[in-house]
Design a protein around this motif. Structure first.
Motif, PDB file in Angstrom:
ATOM      1  N   LEU A  25       0.832  -1.208   0.000  1.00 22.97           N
ATOM      2  CA  LEU A  25       0.000   0.000   0.000  1.00 22.97           C
ATOM      3  C   LEU A  25       0.864   1.256   0.000  1.00 22.97           C
ATOM      4  O   LEU A  25       0.556   2.228  -0.695  1.00 22.97           O
ATOM      5  N   MET A  26       1.958   1.232   0.766  1.00 23.86           N
ATOM      6  CA  MET A  26       2.847   2.400   0.771  1.00 23.86           C
ATOM      7  C   MET A  26       3.558   2.558  -0.571  1.00 23.86           C
ATOM      8  O   MET A  26       3.768   3.677  -1.035  1.00 23.86           O
ATOM      9  N   LEU A  27       3.915   1.438  -1.205  1.00 26.69           N
ATOM     10  CA  LEU A  27       4.547   1.522  -2.526  1.00 26.69           C
ATOM     11  C   LEU A  27       3.580   2.037  -3.581  1.00 26.69           C
ATOM     12  O   LEU A  27       3.966   2.807  -4.460  1.00 26.69           O
ATOM     13  N   MET A  28       2.327   1.628  -3.483  1.00 22.22           N
ATOM     14  CA  MET A  28       1.333   2.136  -4.426  1.00 22.22           C
ATOM     15  C   MET A  28       1.157   3.646  -4.241  1.00 22.22           C
ATOM     16  O   MET A  28       1.125   4.403  -5.214  1.00 22.22           O
ATOM     17  N   HIS A  42      12.908   2.749  -2.489  1.00 20.13           N
ATOM     18  CA  HIS A  42      11.928   2.211  -1.537  1.00 20.13           C
ATOM     19  C   HIS A  42      11.673   0.733  -1.838  1.00 20.13           C
ATOM     20  O   HIS A  42      11.692  -0.119  -0.938  1.00 20.13           O
ATOM     21  N   MET A  43      11.451   0.401  -3.109  1.00 17.11           N
ATOM     22  CA  MET A  43      11.203  -0.999  -3.499  1.00 17.11           C
ATOM     23  C   MET A  43      12.401  -1.882  -3.160  1.00 17.11           C
ATOM     24  O   MET A  43      12.244  -2.981  -2.613  1.00 17.11           O
ATOM     25  N   LEU A  44      13.604  -1.426  -3.483  1.00 15.59           N
ATOM     26  CA  LEU A  44      14.806  -2.209  -3.193  1.00 15.59           C
ATOM     27  C   LEU A  44      15.002  -2.366  -1.687  1.00 15.59           C
ATOM     28  O   LEU A  44      15.428  -3.431  -1.216  1.00 15.59           O
ATOM     29  N   GLY A  45      14.685  -1.332  -0.930  1.00  7.39           N
ATOM     30  CA  GLY A  45      14.780  -1.417   0.527  1.00  7.39           C
ATOM     31  C   GLY A  45      13.847  -2.465   1.099  1.00  7.39           C
ATOM     32  O   GLY A  45      14.210  -3.196   2.024  1.00  7.39           O
ATOM     33  N   ALA A 111      13.156   2.107   4.139  1.00  8.15           N
ATOM     34  CA  ALA A 111      12.302   0.976   3.763  1.00  8.15           C
ATOM     35  C   ALA A 111      12.845  -0.329   4.341  1.00  8.15           C
ATOM     36  O   ALA A 111      12.079  -1.178   4.809  1.00  8.15           O
ATOM     37  N   ALA A 112      14.164  -0.501   4.317  1.00  3.79           N
ATOM     38  CA  ALA A 112      14.761  -1.716   4.885  1.00  3.79           C
ATOM     39  C   ALA A 112      14.521  -1.772   6.387  1.00  3.79           C
ATOM     40  O   ALA A 112      14.141  -2.824   6.924  1.00  3.79           O
ATOM     41  N   LEU A 153      10.863  -8.493  -5.224  1.00  2.00           N
ATOM     42  CA  LEU A 153      11.010  -7.276  -6.046  1.00  2.00           C
ATOM     43  C   LEU A 153      10.020  -7.220  -7.206  1.00  2.00           C
ATOM     44  O   LEU A 153       9.360  -6.195  -7.392  1.00  2.00           O
ATOM     45  N   PRO A 154       9.857  -8.292  -7.979  1.00  2.00           N
ATOM     46  CA  PRO A 154       8.827  -8.222  -9.026  1.00  2.00           C
ATOM     47  C   PRO A 154       7.421  -8.010  -8.453  1.00  2.00           C
ATOM     48  O   PRO A 154       6.601  -7.309  -9.048  1.00  2.00           O
ATOM     49  N   SER A 155       7.166  -8.592  -7.285  1.00  2.00           N
ATOM     50  CA  SER A 155       5.835  -8.466  -6.677  1.00  2.00           C
ATOM     51  C   SER A 155       5.550  -7.027  -6.251  1.00  2.00           C
ATOM     52  O   SER A 155       4.478  -6.481  -6.537  1.00  2.00           O
ATOM     53  N   VAL A 156       6.511  -6.408  -5.553  1.00  2.00           N
ATOM     54  CA  VAL A 156       6.274  -5.038  -5.091  1.00  2.00           C
ATOM     55  C   VAL A 156       6.289  -4.057  -6.257  1.00  2.00           C
ATOM     56  O   VAL A 156       5.648  -3.001  -6.189  1.00  2.00           O
ATOM     57  N   SER A 157       6.995  -4.411  -7.326  1.00  2.00           N
ATOM     58  CA  SER A 157       7.009  -3.550  -8.512  1.00  2.00           C
ATOM     59  C   SER A 157       5.614  -3.397  -9.103  1.00  2.00           C
ATOM     60  O   SER A 157       5.258  -2.332  -9.611  1.00  2.00           O
TER      61      SER A 157
END
Length: 197
Positions: A25-28, A42-45, A111-112, A153-157
């Motif tokens: 939700l935060m990534l969206m 953020h995604m990589l973290g 993010a990490a 990573l593909p999922s959060v992307s």
């Protein structure tokens, strides 16, 4: 680990990484407010932070929770407070062009580090270790972590791209406000299973 168990682990990692939760939700919201490129750290973290978390949980932190269950309750309180604060920040976020230099996405390190306050991440890590590395050997724990790292990573992307697509619709300030408040509300709603457990 057998071939069948590895396939089951990949499926578990994919489903748990793709379903709505605080990270997604935060990534969206970040994708909508800042775009894909600025959200990449953020995604990589999330991916790296969660992978490291699984290794550390499997290497010993799970034993601490087994020995002192009160730690789980303390973690829950910290997670609820922190997610409440993040929801407030999302709800009150201005468009990047309006907020000037103050508006910026979460950094890699933020993010990490956030993974340690994310109740869904804890649930996923504890379940993954218990189900797929119950003997908690280093090889089994690292394998579980690597599978999650590869799938995450593909999922959060997907969520960040979805947010970026929504961004085109959010050029109107009123729609952006509604979107941010909706994301904040959904983030708080993701705490219901944590609070009820």
């Amino acid at each position: 680990m057998t071939h069948e168990l590895l396939i089951a682990l990949v499926g578990f990692a994919a489903v748990s990484s793709l379903t709505p939760g605080p990270n997604n939700l935060m990534l969206m919201a970040s994708g909508a407010n800042f775009g894909f490129r600025r959200t990449l750290p953020h995604m990589l973290g999330v991916g790296v932070g969660f992978t490291v978390m699984i290794v550390l949980v499997g290497a010993g932190l799970m034993a601490l929770f087994d020995r002192w269950p009160i730690l789980h309750d303390l973690l829950k309180v910290v997670a609820v407070l922190y997610l409440g604060w993040l929801a407030w920040k999302i709800a009150h976020a201005a468009a990047p062009t309006q907020a000037g230099q103050e508006a910026r996405p979460m950094t890699f390190l933020q993010a990490a580090a956030y993974q340690w306050a994310n109740p869904k991440a804890w649930s996923m890590a504890l379940t993954a270790i218990a189900a797929y590395a119950p003997e908690r050997t280093l090889v089994a724990v690292v394998l579980v972590a690597l599978v999650f790292g590869a799938v995450n990573l593909p999922s959060v992307s997907v969520w960040t791209v979805l947010g970026g697509r929504v961004r085109l619709w959010l050029t109107d300030a009123r729609r952006l406000t509604v979107f941010n408040w909706t994301m904040a509300t959904l983030l708080l709603a993701s705490l219901i299973p944590v609070v009820m457990a």
